[in-house]
Design an enzyme around this catalytic site. Structure first.
Site, short mmCIF file in Angstrom:
data_model
loop_
_atom_site.label_atom_id
_atom_site.label_comp_id
_atom_site.label_asym_id
_atom_site.label_seq_id
_atom_site.Cartn_x
_atom_site.Cartn_y
_atom_site.Cartn_z
N SER A 106 -24.02 -24.74 -35.40
CA SER A 106 -25.39 -25.19 -35.63
C SER A 106 -25.39 -26.42 -36.56
O SER A 106 -24.74 -27.42 -36.25
CB SER A 106 -26.23 -24.05 -36.20
OG SER A 106 -27.58 -24.39 -36.30
N ASP A 137 -30.71 -22.47 -25.17
CA ASP A 137 -30.92 -23.01 -26.52
C ASP A 137 -31.94 -24.15 -26.46
O ASP A 137 -31.70 -25.17 -25.83
CB ASP A 137 -29.59 -23.52 -27.07
CG ASP A 137 -29.65 -23.86 -28.56
OD1 ASP A 137 -30.76 -24.04 -29.10
OD2 ASP A 137 -28.58 -23.96 -29.17
N HIS A 192 -30.33 -20.16 -29.30
CA HIS A 192 -29.50 -20.82 -30.30
C HIS A 192 -28.66 -19.83 -31.11
O HIS A 192 -27.54 -20.13 -31.49
CB HIS A 192 -30.38 -21.65 -31.24
CG HIS A 192 -29.59 -22.43 -32.24
ND1 HIS A 192 -28.73 -23.44 -31.89
CD2 HIS A 192 -29.52 -22.33 -33.60
CE1 HIS A 192 -28.17 -23.95 -32.98
NE2 HIS A 192 -28.62 -23.29 -34.02
#
Length: 371
Positions: free
Chosen positions: A149, A317, A350
């Site tokens: 991330s 995502d 995500h």
């Protein structure tokens, strides 16, 4: 609020002063980290993990802290990141409130928390601070740098700022720049915090804490961390028995998904410092590899030199869309890396890398197993 530091956390002092990319500097600052496994005699088996916005350095349990870590299923003896082979280092991001110096830390010049006197934080500052930790551990070159991330951004900055510092790279649901949708969401999160009267220009206390602003900010984040497919599968349109509360709150929670978001937000709000949240979120918005490629993100990525790379993402995502991991792979390939792009069909959006270990684990373990 004060910093919250897990047991077993180790620290490395940053050079003093530690200058920031956008101006300003820290004095007496530190980085928090944890380690697993042992560094071999050649010092060439080190793996660095760079985290998302909110995690601390406690990625997995160890002798000094038996509590499960945020990546417990991925990391440990015999696991996908096998600590019987690899010496693993996980750092807490510079600017956080989990041990590394951030806006909630004491400013040695004033004896009070930095608050908004903390310098403008960039992803590059975090990458340089992480490199200080690696060098302090006697590691000249990493076997692999893994970024998740926000950590995927930090990993790219690490490689850009320190050429040759890692042989390989795994970019997990990361990106080379923030897209408008992600910037918009984080802008709303920051606005929710700043509009809470208790934020008070960053001068809140534990008694007068911007709880409502943090609740809304966290809810916005959680909505984008998962996918519409998962929300539908987990909650559908299941309703709460809320008729008894309508007189006191006619627009209160009616659906199970609302209760889930509220519970998630309330568990988070007092565990993370609002000012740190503001600084870290904005650092992601500012990051752009194009700065290193004369305005061209692909040229910036191509300037990175690693032997091999793996870029992993998921179709669902919406915060770091799949095309961003594909872009990272293409850019690193243009720079001469043996770069693989792996799109996964996980429904969890995500956050899939945290929960869908059945898919992410073999991909990461398989890559490391070939080194």
């Amino acid at each position: 609020m004060t910093e919250t530091i897990p047991p077993g956390t180790q620290f490395v002092a940053l050079p003093s002063p530690f200058a920031f990319k956008r101006g300003g500097e820290l004095h007496g600052a530190r980085m928090a980290f944890e380690t697993w496994g042992e560094l071999n005699a050649a010092r060439d088996n080190a793996v660095l993990i760079l985290t998302g916005l909110s995690p601390n350095a406690h990625a997995a349990s160890h002798a000094d802290n038996a509590e499960p870590g945020w990546w417990e299923a991925m990391l440990g003896p015999g696991k996908y990141i096998d600590t019987t082979r690899w010496f693993v280092v996980c750092v807490n991001s510079l600017g956080s409130c989990k041990g590394s110096t951030g806006a909630a830390s004491l400013n040695p010049r004033t004896g009070e928390a930095y608050r908004l006197d903390y310098p403008d934080l960039s992803i590059e500052d975090g990458a340089r601070a992480a490199h200080v930790v690696v060098r302090a551990l006697g590691i000249e070159r990493l076997a692999c740098v893994i970024g998740n991330s926000m950590g995927g951004m930090t990993a790219l900055a690490y490689l850009l700022l320190h050429p040759g510092a890692a042989r390989t790279h795994i970019n997990v649901s990361g990106s080379a720049q923030a897209l408008p949708f992600s910037i918009a969401i984080r802008s709303l999160q920051r606005e929710a915090i700043r509009l809470d009267p208790n934020w008070n220009q960053g001068h809140y206390t534990d008694q007068d804490y911007p709880e409502n602003g943090m609740r809304i900010a966290r809810k916005l984040g959680v909505v984008t961390y998962r996918s519409a497919m998962e929300w539908d599968g987990r909650f559908g349109r299941v309703r709460l028995d809320s008729e008894m509360h309508k007189d006191e709150d006619p627009f209160g929670q009616e659906f199970e998904v609302e209760r889930y978001l509220e519970g998630h937000a309330r568990r988070f709000v007092r565990s993370f410092d609002p000012n740190c949240y503001l600084y870290l979120g904005r650092s992601m918005d500012w990051f752009d590899v194009a700065e290193y490629g004369g305005g061209d993100v692909m040229r910036g990525l191509a300037s990175i030199r690693v032997e091999r790379s793996l870029s992993i993402g998921v179709h669902t995502d919406i915060l770091f869309p799949l095309q961003q991991q594909e872009q990272v792979a293409e850019g690193l390939r243009a720079g001469g890396a043996e770069a693989e792009f792996l799109p996964l069909p996980s429904p969890q959006g995500h956050d899939a890398f945290l929960v869908d270990i059945a898919r992410f684990g073999p991909a990461i373990g398989g890559f490391l197993g070939k080194l």
